[in-house]
Design an enzyme around this catalytic site. Sequence first.
Site, PDB file in Angstrom:
ATOM      1  N   SER A 106     -23.819  16.707  73.615  1.00 38.92           N
ATOM      2  CA  SER A 106     -22.371  16.964  74.036  1.00 38.92           C
ATOM      3  C   SER A 106     -21.969  15.756  74.981  1.00 38.92           C
ATOM      4  O   SER A 106     -22.321  14.437  74.522  1.00 38.92           O
ATOM      5  CB  SER A 106     -21.927  18.304  74.577  1.00 38.92           C
ATOM      6  OG  SER A 106     -20.561  18.331  74.759  1.00 38.92           O
ATOM      7  N   HIS A 131     -21.081  16.293  69.068  1.00 33.73           N
ATOM      8  CA  HIS A 131     -19.924  17.110  68.459  1.00 33.73           C
ATOM      9  C   HIS A 131     -18.750  16.789  69.092  1.00 33.73           C
ATOM     10  O   HIS A 131     -18.589  16.061  70.027  1.00 33.73           O
ATOM     11  CB  HIS A 131     -20.461  18.742  68.780  1.00 33.73           C
ATOM     12  CG  HIS A 131     -20.303  19.105  70.146  1.00 33.73           C
ATOM     13  ND1 HIS A 131     -20.678  20.421  70.342  1.00 33.73           N
ATOM     14  CD2 HIS A 131     -19.879  18.598  71.343  1.00 33.73           C
ATOM     15  CE1 HIS A 131     -20.632  20.637  71.622  1.00 33.73           C
ATOM     16  NE2 HIS A 131     -20.099  19.538  72.134  1.00 33.73           N
TER      17      HIS A 131
END
Length: 209
Positions: A106, A131
Amino acid sequence: MRDPIETVMNLVPMVVEQTNRGERAYDIFSRLLKERIIFVNGPVEDGMSMLVCAQLLFLEAENPKKEINMYINSPGGVVTSGMAIYDTMQFIRPPVSTLCMGQAASMGSLLLTAGATGHRYALPNARIMVHQPSGGFQGQASDIERHAQDIIKMKRRLNEIYVKHTGRDYDTIERTLDRDHFMTAQEALEFGLIDKVVEARDVSADESK
């Protein structure tokens, strides 16, 4: 239940150095900071962001030309906290070298790829995950709508940052980040998130310094 990070910090070893004024003790992270090494370890949140930004600014003030080394092992966290670190990395004058040990997921992956071009590394068994941002809101329908619009803008901005640092086109980045996308170090290299997978230190480079 005690915070595991707090427990670990209570066990941080001390390093004793001999100086012309006698012995001096440092915690291990302060000693590594003297070598221009910063650790981004654990969830990215406001407290960690404040400390990392402060260390970056301190090292710039100490020597605005010498490289800073950032070691990353993070599952990600708060987007705004990560963006504060990202913006500070781009703002300061010294180049920031990044290295993933363990994982960079992330926001951790964004900080990894934000290192100076040619100086973004991962150890062979590191895991990288990218993501799109996520969030949950409650309240009036109009407020929820505004939050949704804001997170879409943030998604667009994060995509643009990955485009800038990987060299991939926007559509590829958007497709890749649509769901949790896990990569090995080698796959991250091929995608453009990093520049090299390193298995051991470059001894010749150390000796030439």
